[in-house]
Design a protein around this motif. Structure first.
Motif, PDB file in Angstrom:
ATOM      1  N   LEU A 112      46.766  45.793  37.747  1.00  0.00           N
ATOM      2  CA  LEU A 112      46.201  46.128  39.054  1.00  0.00           C
ATOM      3  C   LEU A 112      47.273  46.518  40.068  1.00  0.00           C
ATOM      4  O   LEU A 112      47.084  47.434  40.873  1.00  0.00           O
ATOM      5  CB  LEU A 112      45.379  44.949  39.584  1.00  0.00           C
TER       6      LEU A 112
ATOM      7  N   LYS B 256      35.187  45.313  35.852  1.00  0.00           N
ATOM      8  CA  LYS B 256      36.054  45.529  34.699  1.00  0.00           C
ATOM      9  C   LYS B 256      36.407  44.182  34.096  1.00  0.00           C
ATOM     10  O   LYS B 256      36.504  43.171  34.802  1.00  0.00           O
ATOM     11  CB  LYS B 256      37.329  46.272  35.110  1.00  0.00           C
TER      12      LYS B 256
ATOM     13  N   LYS C  15      42.007  49.889  48.998  1.00  0.00           N
ATOM     14  CA  LYS C  15      41.316  49.567  47.742  1.00  0.00           C
ATOM     15  C   LYS C  15      41.748  48.175  47.290  1.00  0.00           C
ATOM     16  O   LYS C  15      42.926  47.832  47.301  1.00  0.00           O
ATOM     17  CB  LYS C  15      41.583  50.620  46.675  1.00  0.00           C
TER      18      LYS C  15
ATOM     19  N   ILE D 273      36.737  41.362  36.976  1.00  0.00           N
ATOM     20  CA  ILE D 273      37.291  41.940  38.203  1.00  0.00           C
ATOM     21  C   ILE D 273      36.254  42.820  38.888  1.00  0.00           C
ATOM     22  O   ILE D 273      35.562  43.603  38.240  1.00  0.00           O
ATOM     23  CB  ILE D 273      38.535  42.807  37.895  1.00  0.00           C
ATOM     24  N   SER D 274      36.153  42.701  40.207  1.00  0.00           N
ATOM     25  CA  SER D 274      35.283  43.547  41.016  1.00  0.00           C
ATOM     26  C   SER D 274      36.154  44.425  41.911  1.00  0.00           C
ATOM     27  O   SER D 274      36.997  43.917  42.658  1.00  0.00           O
ATOM     28  CB  SER D 274      34.351  42.687  41.875  1.00  0.00           C
ATOM     29  N   PHE D 275      35.975  45.750  41.824  1.00  0.00           N
ATOM     30  CA  PHE D 275      36.729  46.681  42.658  1.00  0.00           C
ATOM     31  C   PHE D 275      35.975  46.906  43.964  1.00  0.00           C
ATOM     32  O   PHE D 275      34.790  47.244  43.955  1.00  0.00           O
ATOM     33  CB  PHE D 275      36.961  47.993  41.912  1.00  0.00           C
TER      34      PHE D 275
ATOM     35  N   TYR E 179      46.505  48.157  43.982  1.00  0.00           N
ATOM     36  CA  TYR E 179      45.388  47.397  44.536  1.00  0.00           C
ATOM     37  C   TYR E 179      45.898  46.191  45.317  1.00  0.00           C
ATOM     38  O   TYR E 179      46.879  45.543  44.923  1.00  0.00           O
ATOM     39  CB  TYR E 179      44.470  46.883  43.419  1.00  0.00           C
TER      40      TYR E 179
ATOM     41  N   ILE F   6      45.024  42.418  45.891  1.00  0.00           N
ATOM     42  CA  ILE F   6      44.347  41.541  44.934  1.00  0.00           C
ATOM     43  C   ILE F   6      44.020  40.212  45.597  1.00  0.00           C
ATOM     44  O   ILE F   6      44.861  39.612  46.286  1.00  0.00           O
ATOM     45  CB  ILE F   6      45.228  41.307  43.693  1.00  0.00           C
TER      46      ILE F   6
ATOM     47  N   ALA G 219      40.942  44.618  44.654  1.00  0.00           N
ATOM     48  CA  ALA G 219      40.417  44.077  43.397  1.00  0.00           C
ATOM     49  C   ALA G 219      40.228  42.578  43.579  1.00  0.00           C
ATOM     50  O   ALA G 219      41.183  41.870  43.907  1.00  0.00           O
ATOM     51  CB  ALA G 219      41.369  44.366  42.248  1.00  0.00           C
ATOM     52  N   ARG G 220      39.005  42.125  43.395  1.00  0.00           N
ATOM     53  CA  ARG G 220      38.719  40.682  43.511  1.00  0.00           C
ATOM     54  C   ARG G 220      38.518  40.092  42.117  1.00  0.00           C
ATOM     55  O   ARG G 220      37.690  40.584  41.338  1.00  0.00           O
ATOM     56  CB  ARG G 220      37.468  40.460  44.363  1.00  0.00           C
TER      57      ARG G 220
END
Length: 679
Positions: free
Chosen positions: A514, A425, A484, A441-443, A519, A521, A486-487
């Motif tokens: 986020l 995203k 879950k 962003i990578s989930f 998430y 993070i 988010a990176r």
């Protein structure tokens, strides 16, 4: 039925006269494309990119990419009917020489764009299966090339022949030069060597313009003129192989790939870190792919050496050099105001306005354009899913241009992942519809309990879950990989509007969104002091540091997590880092060690204090008080003057020899510096 071979013969002569490559799109059913391909006979050197190569063709594979990148061919077939590796499509196009045929083969367009691409396993995260999942890159590619100048031979349709623009006649060059611009570049390199000191040359070009060859030609000529110490360097030995090959050819010297010196060592490869650690005398240094070297190292080279040439690819599948221009060249303007800049426009293997090059640039968004940025009265925040970008190609162009501008590693794989990987995203900061900052962003995470346990115990690895896997394994806590996450892969701000707080503004927007979705993070990046301070200011804490430096950034990779709930992990990391600093494999910036490490506290005795005071007065040798000084420094390091603290970190924590420490004559200076300390 229109015959492929007949069309090629009709069109090829016009392209040959102009010095261009002929791109052809062949599409249709298996029976149709196979029948057309059966009429095609290998000509000269013929390459095949696909699953299996017919007789007479050389199959191009990713494993042998470095071997075929610098070669030439007359015919290149990209068989995209079953799988298509977009990274190799972009890379291999440069092998085709003027007058050659580039044949792109697919199923019927509407069917092909809906088919899965098994090669996308390189960019898809677990548990997505590339054999069944259909991404958006094929659709994007076809839409981008609606107006491309290529011959189209599609089953059931009339053949399409593009109108050709006027050709540009090139300026002829004398041998051994391939273009007049290359000859000019070699002359400019000679001027760096023979002219005034501290006037480096910056040589930029798109791919295939002969900049690396120019370095090789100049090196050989200087060697023949009696120059005895010509050093080639770059991000890796592979980056200078073209220069070595060209130099060996001009010197009539046998050359084997991987050989790192020529003419009895007159021309040799020296890694950047060695050049910085052991200053070479009376040398000329030729740097290739300079954009792939961290800017601080380029600045150190500039400070240490007076005769330098920096060459870099401006953009292409290797990455970008345009951010390099803005960041590093501003440094040169301040410290070497007489530096020279030369840009090569003319391709070596074909002529200007080549239809295939234009097709590749358009298809992979390599036609970078900069918008003039005004002052920033108003900005807008936005977020985009992958499907949003397909409907807004101009916005996608802006985002990819910014990613390329800001980071030298951005390449075709990033664009491919952006469009095929649904776990990504984008967040943007925009001004008047122009993207001036973006975050990628990578989930990750949400692995099932069995897989998470296998990951934590080192039995499994899955693609696309760097943050989740690293935490679960490093902390031996499988439950972390079940959450879950988010990176934040990248957060970039246009270089012309940096230092205005825009990165922090965008990051706050990302965090707010986020966190609202529950998430965890984190982020991972090549650790520099500036970046570490940026993330720590945003309440991110370090929890893991790689043992070795990354090859691309030459920095250790740090993993940081957001929020107070990771305080215990951060403290554990800081305590462990202290004991790891002396590892010879780890070359951490002492300023980062000072920022992150937490040493054990041991009270010093009255006798130790007395001995330290005697050392301070010059009445005790350093060797007798080193352990006392370590105990004292571990207690009071946060209060020590910064430059003195850095010196003590290098010696006491990192156990560096006096010769390694950056401060000149550090051992002699230490008692004097310690006069400022209160024991």
């Amino acid at each position: 039925m229109t015959d492929l071979l007949q069309i090629i013969r009709q069109q090829q002569s016009a392209y040959q006269e102009r010095g261009w490559r002929l791109p052809v799109w062949l599409a249709g059913s298996e029976a149709y494309t196979q029948q057309q391909l059966s009429t095609l006979q290998p000509e000269g050197k013929s390459y095949w990119l696909g699953q299996q190569a017919p007789a007479g063709f050389t199959l191009l594979s990713a494993k042998q990419k470095q071997q075929w990148l610098g070669t030439e061919c007359d015919l290149l077939v990209v068989d995209a009917r079953y799988a298509v590796d977009w990274d190799l499509v972009a890379a291999s196009s440069g092998c085709l020489k003027a007058g050659g045929i580039w044949l792109f083969v697919t199923e019927q367009p509407d069917l092909w764009r809906q088919q899965p691409n098994p090669a996308a396993k390189r960019v898809l995260p677990y548990p997505l299966d590339a054999a069944v999942y259909t991404g958006l890159f094929k659709q994007f590619w076809l839409e981008q090339l609606q107006d491309a100048r290529w011959v189209q031979l599609i089953e059931g349709r009339s053949a399409v022949m593009p109108l050709l623009p006027e050709a540009i006649s090139p300026v002829q060059a004398e041998l051994p030069y391939r273009t007049a611009e290359q000859q000019q570049a070699v002359a400019a390199i000679h001027k760096v060597v023979t002219g005034h000191r501290r006037r480096p040359l910056v040589l930029t070009a798109h791919r295939g313009r002969g900049k690396s060859s120019a370095l090789g030609l100049a090196a050989a000529q200087l060697a023949l003129q009696g120059k005895t110490d010509i050093l080639l360097t770059g991000p890796s030995p592979a980056a200078v192989q073209t220069a070595f090959f060209i130099a060996a050819d001009l010197l009539n010297q046998p050359y084997q790939q991987g050989q790192n010196q020529l003419l009895n060592g007159t021309i040799r490869f020296v890694p950047v870190d060695v050049l910085l650690a052991e200053k070479q005398q009376n040398t000329v240094i030729l740097v290739d792919e300079a954009a792939a070297i961290p800017t601080p190292q380029l600045q150190q080279l500039t400070d240490l050496y007076s005769r330098l040439v920096f060459a870099t690819t401006e953009h292409g599948y290797e990455g970008t050099g345009r951010g390099f221009q803005l960041r590093f060249q501003s440094y040169l303007q301040q410290h070497c105001p007489g530096f020279q800049k030369l840009h090569l426009h003319q391709p070596i293997r074909y002529q200007m306005n080549d239809p295939l090059e234009q097709l590749i640039f358009k298809g992979f968004l390599l036609e970078q354009t900069d918008s003039v940025l005004a002052t920033l009265p108003e900005t807008q925040l936005a977020s985009y899913q992958v499907k949003d970008l397909l409907l807004q190609p101009k916005k996608l162009q802006q985002i990819f241009s910014l990613l390329s501008l800001a980071h030298y590693q951005t390449d075709v794989m990033d664009l491919w992942a952006l469009l095929d990987n649904p776990a990504l995203k984008l967040y943007t900061l925009e001004q008047d519809q122009q993207v001036i900052a973006c975050a990628l962003i990578s989930f990750e995470g949400e692995l099932d309990a069995e897989l998470a346990s296998a990951v934590a115990h080192g039995k499994r690895r899955v693609q696309g879950h760097l943050l989740a896997q690293s935490l679960a394994f490093h902390c031996l806590q499988p439950q972390l990989a079940e959450q879950k996450m988010a990176r934040i892969q990248r957060i970039v701000v246009h270089p012309l509007v940096q230092t205005q707080g825009l990165g922090s503004e965008l990051l706050n927007f990302v965090l707010q969104d986020l966190l609202g979705q529950q998430y965890l993070i984190g982020t991972s990046f090549g650790a520099t002091l500036a970046l570490a301070k940026f993330w720590q200011k945003a309440c991110f804490s370090p929890v893991k540091l790689s043992h070795h430096n990354e090859q691309a950034s030459n920095e250790a990779s740090v993993l940081m997590l957001y929020g107070e709930q990771f305080k215990a992990l951060q403290q554990q990391f800081s305590r462990q880092l202290y004991w790891q600093l002396a590892d010879r494999q780890r070359t951490l910036d002492p300023a980062l060690a000072l920022l992150w490490a937490e040493p054990p506290s041991i009270e010093i005795t009255p006798q130790q204090s007395t001995e330290l005071e005697l050392f301070q007065a010059g009445l005790r040798p350093y060797e007798l008080i080193e352990t006392h000084l370590l105990c004292w420094f571990n207690l009071f390091y946060a209060k020590v003057e910064h430059q003195t603290a850095l010196l003590l970190v290098q010696r006491l924590w990192q156990k560096q020899d006096w010769q390694q420490i950056s401060e000149p004559a550090a051992k002699q200076k230490l008692p004097e510096l310690c006069k400022l300390l209160h024991f």
